[in-house]
Scaffold this motif. Structure first.
Motif, PDB file in Angstrom:
ATOM      1  N   SER A  15       0.809  -1.229   0.000  1.00 26.65           N
ATOM      2  CA  SER A  15       0.000   0.000   0.000  1.00 26.65           C
ATOM      3  C   SER A  15       0.838   1.272   0.000  1.00 26.65           C
ATOM      4  O   SER A  15       0.300   2.359  -0.143  1.00 26.65           O
ATOM      5  CB  SER A  15      -0.911   0.042   1.241  1.00 26.65           C
ATOM      6  N   CYS A  16       2.159   1.151   0.183  1.00 28.40           N
ATOM      7  CA  CYS A  16       3.014   2.330   0.338  1.00 28.40           C
ATOM      8  C   CYS A  16       3.123   3.112  -0.970  1.00 28.40           C
ATOM      9  O   CYS A  16       3.425   2.553  -2.008  1.00 28.40           O
ATOM     10  CB  CYS A  16       4.401   1.894   0.801  1.00 28.40           C
ATOM     11  N   TYR A  17       2.871   4.413  -0.895  1.00 31.43           N
ATOM     12  CA  TYR A  17       2.926   5.256  -2.094  1.00 31.43           C
ATOM     13  C   TYR A  17       4.349   5.408  -2.624  1.00 31.43           C
ATOM     14  O   TYR A  17       4.546   5.765  -3.778  1.00 31.43           O
ATOM     15  CB  TYR A  17       2.371   6.652  -1.780  1.00 31.43           C
ATOM     16  N   LEU A  18       5.335   5.192  -1.779  1.00 31.36           N
ATOM     17  CA  LEU A  18       6.721   5.371  -2.217  1.00 31.36           C
ATOM     18  C   LEU A  18       7.349   4.070  -2.702  1.00 31.36           C
ATOM     19  O   LEU A  18       8.508   4.043  -3.101  1.00 31.36           O
ATOM     20  CB  LEU A  18       7.558   5.966  -1.072  1.00 31.36           C
ATOM     21  N   ARG A  24       4.328  -4.008   5.088  1.00 31.93           N
ATOM     22  CA  ARG A  24       5.548  -3.364   4.618  1.00 31.93           C
ATOM     23  C   ARG A  24       5.278  -1.964   4.105  1.00 31.93           C
ATOM     24  O   ARG A  24       4.236  -1.700   3.521  1.00 31.93           O
ATOM     25  CB  ARG A  24       6.164  -4.192   3.483  1.00 31.93           C
ATOM     26  N   GLY A  25       6.251  -1.069   4.302  1.00 31.52           N
ATOM     27  CA  GLY A  25       6.109   0.277   3.771  1.00 31.52           C
ATOM     28  C   GLY A  25       7.120   1.226   4.373  1.00 31.52           C
ATOM     29  O   GLY A  25       7.994   0.817   5.148  1.00 31.52           O
ATOM     30  N   CYS A  26       6.981   2.511   3.990  1.00 36.44           N
ATOM     31  CA  CYS A  26       7.894   3.525   4.525  1.00 36.44           C
ATOM     32  C   CYS A  26       7.464   3.952   5.929  1.00 36.44           C
ATOM     33  O   CYS A  26       8.274   4.432   6.719  1.00 36.44           O
ATOM     34  CB  CYS A  26       7.940   4.735   3.589  1.00 36.44           C
ATOM     35  N   GLY A  27       6.163   3.795   6.213  1.00 39.11           N
ATOM     36  CA  GLY A  27       5.641   4.166   7.526  1.00 39.11           C
ATOM     37  C   GLY A  27       5.267   5.633   7.641  1.00 39.11           C
ATOM     38  O   GLY A  27       4.773   6.067   8.677  1.00 39.11           O
ATOM     39  N   LEU A  28       5.494   6.410   6.582  1.00 33.40           N
ATOM     40  CA  LEU A  28       5.291   7.854   6.665  1.00 33.40           C
ATOM     41  C   LEU A  28       4.285   8.414   5.661  1.00 33.40           C
ATOM     42  O   LEU A  28       3.636   9.422   5.926  1.00 33.40           O
ATOM     43  CB  LEU A  28       6.638   8.570   6.450  1.00 33.40           C
ATOM     44  N   CYS A  29       4.149   7.777   4.520  1.00 29.63           N
ATOM     45  CA  CYS A  29       3.302   8.345   3.460  1.00 29.63           C
ATOM     46  C   CYS A  29       1.819   8.122   3.789  1.00 29.63           C
ATOM     47  O   CYS A  29       1.485   7.342   4.683  1.00 29.63           O
ATOM     48  CB  CYS A  29       3.672   7.714   2.119  1.00 29.63           C
ATOM     49  N   PRO A  30       0.897   8.801   3.060  1.00 33.91           N
ATOM     50  CA  PRO A  30      -0.539   8.623   3.342  1.00 33.91           C
ATOM     51  C   PRO A  30      -1.014   7.175   3.174  1.00 33.91           C
ATOM     52  O   PRO A  30      -1.889   6.726   3.915  1.00 33.91           O
ATOM     53  CB  PRO A  30      -1.216   9.541   2.318  1.00 33.91           C
ATOM     54  N   GLY A  31      -0.443   6.445   2.193  1.00 30.67           N
ATOM     55  CA  GLY A  31      -0.841   5.050   2.000  1.00 30.67           C
ATOM     56  C   GLY A  31      -0.513   4.206   3.218  1.00 30.67           C
ATOM     57  O   GLY A  31      -1.321   3.396   3.682  1.00 30.67           O
ATOM     58  N   CYS A  32       0.688   4.398   3.754  1.00 27.59           N
ATOM     59  CA  CYS A  32       1.096   3.692   4.973  1.00 27.59           C
ATOM     60  C   CYS A  32       0.266   4.144   6.168  1.00 27.59           C
ATOM     61  O   CYS A  32      -0.125   3.342   7.017  1.00 27.59           O
ATOM     62  CB  CYS A  32       2.581   3.922   5.251  1.00 27.59           C
ATOM     63  N   GLY A  33      -0.006   5.446   6.225  1.00 29.19           N
ATOM     64  CA  GLY A  33      -0.765   5.998   7.347  1.00 29.19           C
ATOM     65  C   GLY A  33      -2.166   5.417   7.436  1.00 29.19           C
ATOM     66  O   GLY A  33      -2.633   5.025   8.507  1.00 29.19           O
TER      67      GLY A  33
HETATM   68 ZN    ZN Z   1       4.676   4.497   2.636  1.00 26.96          ZN
END
Ligand code: ZN
Length: 238
Positions: free
Chosen positions: A196-199, A210-219
């Motif tokens: 789901s991470c936008y980055l 999994r993800g960056c933990g910061l972008c809106p998708g992760c949020g």
């Molecule tokens: Zn992300």
């Protein structure tokens, strides 16, 4: 059981849950995915891994899961290229829509899917669109898809039904649905193998995936997971 369904499977949490939903209801389930934007590459790349793991870990669904169709729509990505520049990726527009918004993309996806469904003698299309998402893309709203269902059925002289099981669910309810369909093994599979991470960051594994933990998708994904954990804790204590 109903006969056959074609699931629009992007590689994300919502469409993965819809795939399980369809496997619990239809004798034959096929999948279609659209490759249209570089920034969605991680999501598209997650698709085969999820499908392979689903086959391996859920033998009761394996026999029902048919072909996976991948459609190259690179020109659609080019059309929206300015909105998809790396700098714009995680920003929101003035309308509150993510910059990755490609106007009307779901109309195109469903039209491609319907053409394929016609050839495959499938009458049900399943998509993970959801009006409770913060973004609420206009091309994924209930009214839009009901109108599209009518247009496709008339335009192909073939009865097409569009099913959107998540339309009125929030992200916590989506996790709960996955749990009801496949228990903890399905929740784990979605957590580890969907994206789901936008980055496009898959380097870190959080509780929610999994993800960056910061972008809106992760949020969005993290807050949905948290809300589901809290709801489970309340029902366990009550
Ligand atoms: Zn992300």
């Amino acid at each position: 059981m109903q006969k056959a369904a074609l699931v629009l499977f992007s590689g994300g949490q919502d469409s993965a849950t819809c795939l399980a939903w369809a496997l619990a209801r239809f004798e034959r389930v096929e999948t279609i995915g659209f490759d249209y934007a570089q920034r969605r590459r991680a999501e598209v790349d997650a698709r085969p891994g999820f499908i392979a793991a689903l086959r391996e870990r859920f033998p009761r669904w394996e026999a029902r899961l048919g072909a996976d169709h991948r459609v190259d729509m690179g020109e659609l990505g080019q059309l929206a290229e300015t909105a998809l520049s790396p700098e714009a990726q995680a920003r929101m527009t003035a309308k509150g829509l993510p910059d990755a918004f490609v106007p009307g993309r779901n109309l195109m996806f469903f039209t491609y899917a319907a053409a394929l469904a016609y050839r495959r003698e499938i009458q049900v299309l399943v998509g993970g669109m959801c009006e409770t998402d913060y973004s609420a893309y206009p091309d994924g709203r209930d009214d839009t898809l009901k109108a599209l269902q009518v247009a496709l059925s008339l335009g192909m002289e073939y009865p097409v039904t569009i099913e959107t099981p998540l339309m009125w669910m929030d992200k916590a309810a989506t996790w709960q649905l996955a749990f009801e369909l496949g228990g903890d093994p399905l929740v784990q599979l979605i957590r580890e193998e969907t994206h789901s991470c936008y980055l496009g960051d898959r380097s870190k594994l959080f509780e929610w995936g999994r993800g960056c933990g910061l972008c809106p998708g992760c949020g969005l994904r993290a807050s949905g997971w948290q809300a589901w954990q809290e709801a489970r804790a309340v029902s366990a204590s009550g």
